[in-house]
Design a protein around this motif. Structure first.
Motif, short mmCIF file in Angstrom:
data_model
loop_
_atom_site.label_atom_id
_atom_site.label_comp_id
_atom_site.label_asym_id
_atom_site.label_seq_id
_atom_site.Cartn_x
_atom_site.Cartn_y
_atom_site.Cartn_z
N SER A 154 -38.10 32.73 18.69
CA SER A 154 -38.90 31.68 19.31
C SER A 154 -39.05 32.05 20.78
O SER A 154 -38.19 32.71 21.36
N TYR A 155 -40.18 31.63 21.36
CA TYR A 155 -40.39 31.86 22.79
C TYR A 155 -41.10 30.68 23.41
O TYR A 155 -42.15 30.30 22.93
N VAL A 205 -46.25 33.32 12.10
CA VAL A 205 -46.04 32.88 13.49
C VAL A 205 -46.83 31.59 13.72
O VAL A 205 -47.91 31.42 13.17
N GLY A 206 -46.27 30.68 14.52
CA GLY A 206 -47.00 29.44 14.77
C GLY A 206 -46.47 28.69 15.97
O GLY A 206 -45.75 29.23 16.81
N GLY A 207 -46.84 27.42 16.03
CA GLY A 207 -46.47 26.55 17.13
C GLY A 207 -47.45 25.38 17.15
O GLY A 207 -48.30 25.29 16.26
N SER A 211 -48.35 23.17 12.94
CA SER A 211 -47.85 24.35 12.25
C SER A 211 -47.12 23.97 10.96
O SER A 211 -46.30 23.05 10.94
N VAL A 252 -40.42 22.36 19.56
CA VAL A 252 -41.32 23.48 19.85
C VAL A 252 -42.47 23.02 20.75
O VAL A 252 -42.79 23.67 21.75
N THR A 253 -43.07 21.87 20.40
CA THR A 253 -44.24 21.44 21.18
C THR A 253 -43.86 21.02 22.60
O THR A 253 -44.65 21.20 23.52
N HIS A 256 -44.27 23.94 24.63
CA HIS A 256 -45.46 24.74 24.29
C HIS A 256 -45.02 26.07 23.68
O HIS A 256 -45.56 27.14 24.01
N GLN A 258 -43.72 29.08 20.89
CA GLN A 258 -44.26 29.88 19.78
C GLN A 258 -43.07 30.35 18.94
O GLN A 258 -42.07 30.80 19.50
#
Ligand SMILES: C[S@@+](CC[C@H](N)C(=O)[O-])C[C@H]1O[C@@H](n2cnc3c(N)ncnc32)[C@H](O)[C@@H]1O
Length: 271
Positions: A154-155, A205-207, A211, A252-253, A256, A258
């Motif tokens: 995750s980033y 991959v998502g975010g 997602s 995650v949100t 922001h 990914q």
């Protein structure tokens, strides 16, 4: 003999999870089927078909002039798969209940494919060998596997995503026999007497709020939670599984972020 070690069982919840998972895997498996040369009119066998998603995908590609044979040793999975194929209007899929390793294969298929099956075998090489007996000379053996080791990414680093992935992989690691089968296809194909496979890897991959990865992760952990508790990875009641999907989304949100899911490894070889 190839042994079935599908440790996640075939409860209604797990069958629903397999369908959810298949929706996410569809583009990757489609790429594998196309790269492996699947075309209209061909004959395919799907090994360890579960509730039939790979068979349905193959049936769309081979069309009405092609044939799909789908094998699984679990009765509930086969009944569900048969009903789904019929609802989707695919009359050209034959579902067979049985252990892949005990099947007397005709060697007439253009392609044998298995998805998420090698990781569950006590002997992945035996399953690859069994797959090859279904295929005509010049036909193809293909596998789509998942890498069940370590953590996902995750980033920026999102603690809950990392912890969830680690728990999932540790729980899988305590039940599946070959969590690294996808990264050992060259070795396994070679030991099965097959040519070196052509390989590719993709990572879902998502975010963002929409997602599908939060639900996929949460439902995967839901299936594994009893096992995680049994082997002492978590205490009973420690994880609020019903809220996990939303908590992952929020985590995650909020930054922001990914996220990446488990790496998918695909390989195929002409025999
Ligand atoms: C993780 S599920 C994957 C199902 C399906 N391939 C998919 O991707 O949606 C693994 C399935 O393989 C079946 N299976 C595993 N080993 C098998 C074997 N040796 N013979 C027949 N079925 C097997 C299990 O019963 C289970 O339904």
């Amino acid at each position: 003999m190839v042994e079935d070690a599908y440790v996640l069982g075939h409860s209604k919840q797990e069958l629903r999870r397999l369908i959810l998972q298949a929706e996410n895997l569809r583009p990757i498996t489609t790429r594998l089927l196309r790269d492996a040369g699947l075309e209209p009119g061909m004959r395919v066998v799907d090994l360890g078909c579960g509730v039939g998603d790979v068979a349905l995908l193959a049936a769309e590609i081979v069309g009405p002039t092609g044939t799909v044979i789908a094998i699984d040793r679990n009765t509930t999975a086969i009944i569900t798969a048969r009903a789904r194929a019929s609802a989707a209007g695919h009359a050209n899929i034959e579902f067979i209940e049985g252990n892949v390793g005990e099947f007397v294969a005709s060697g007439t298929c253009d392609l044998a494919i298995g998805r998420y099956v090698l990781v569950h075998q006590s002997d992945p090489v035996a399953l690859i060998r069994a797959a090859a007996t279904h295929v005509r000379p010049g036909g193809t053996v293909a596998f789509h596997e998942v890498f069940l080791v370590g953590t996902w990414w995750s980033y920026p680093l999102i603690g809950l995503w990392q912890q969830t992935s680690e728990l999932i992989n540790r729980a899988f690691g305590s039940v599946v026999t070959h969590p690294d089968a996808g990264t050992r296809m060259i070795e396994h194909f070679q030991n099965a007497g097959l040519p070196q496979p052509t390989l590719f890897s993709e990572t879902p991959v998502g975010g963002g709020p929409d997602s599908p990865l939060y639900r996929w992760a949460a439902e995967t952990l839901r299936t594994l939670l009893p096992r995680a508790e049994e082997v002492g990875l978590v205490r009973a009641g420690e994880i609020d599984i019903d809220s996990l999907e939303d908590r992952l989304r929020q985590g995650v949100t909020a930054v922001h972020g990914q996220i990446g899911f488990a790496h998918q490894h695909c390989g195929w070889a002409k025999i």
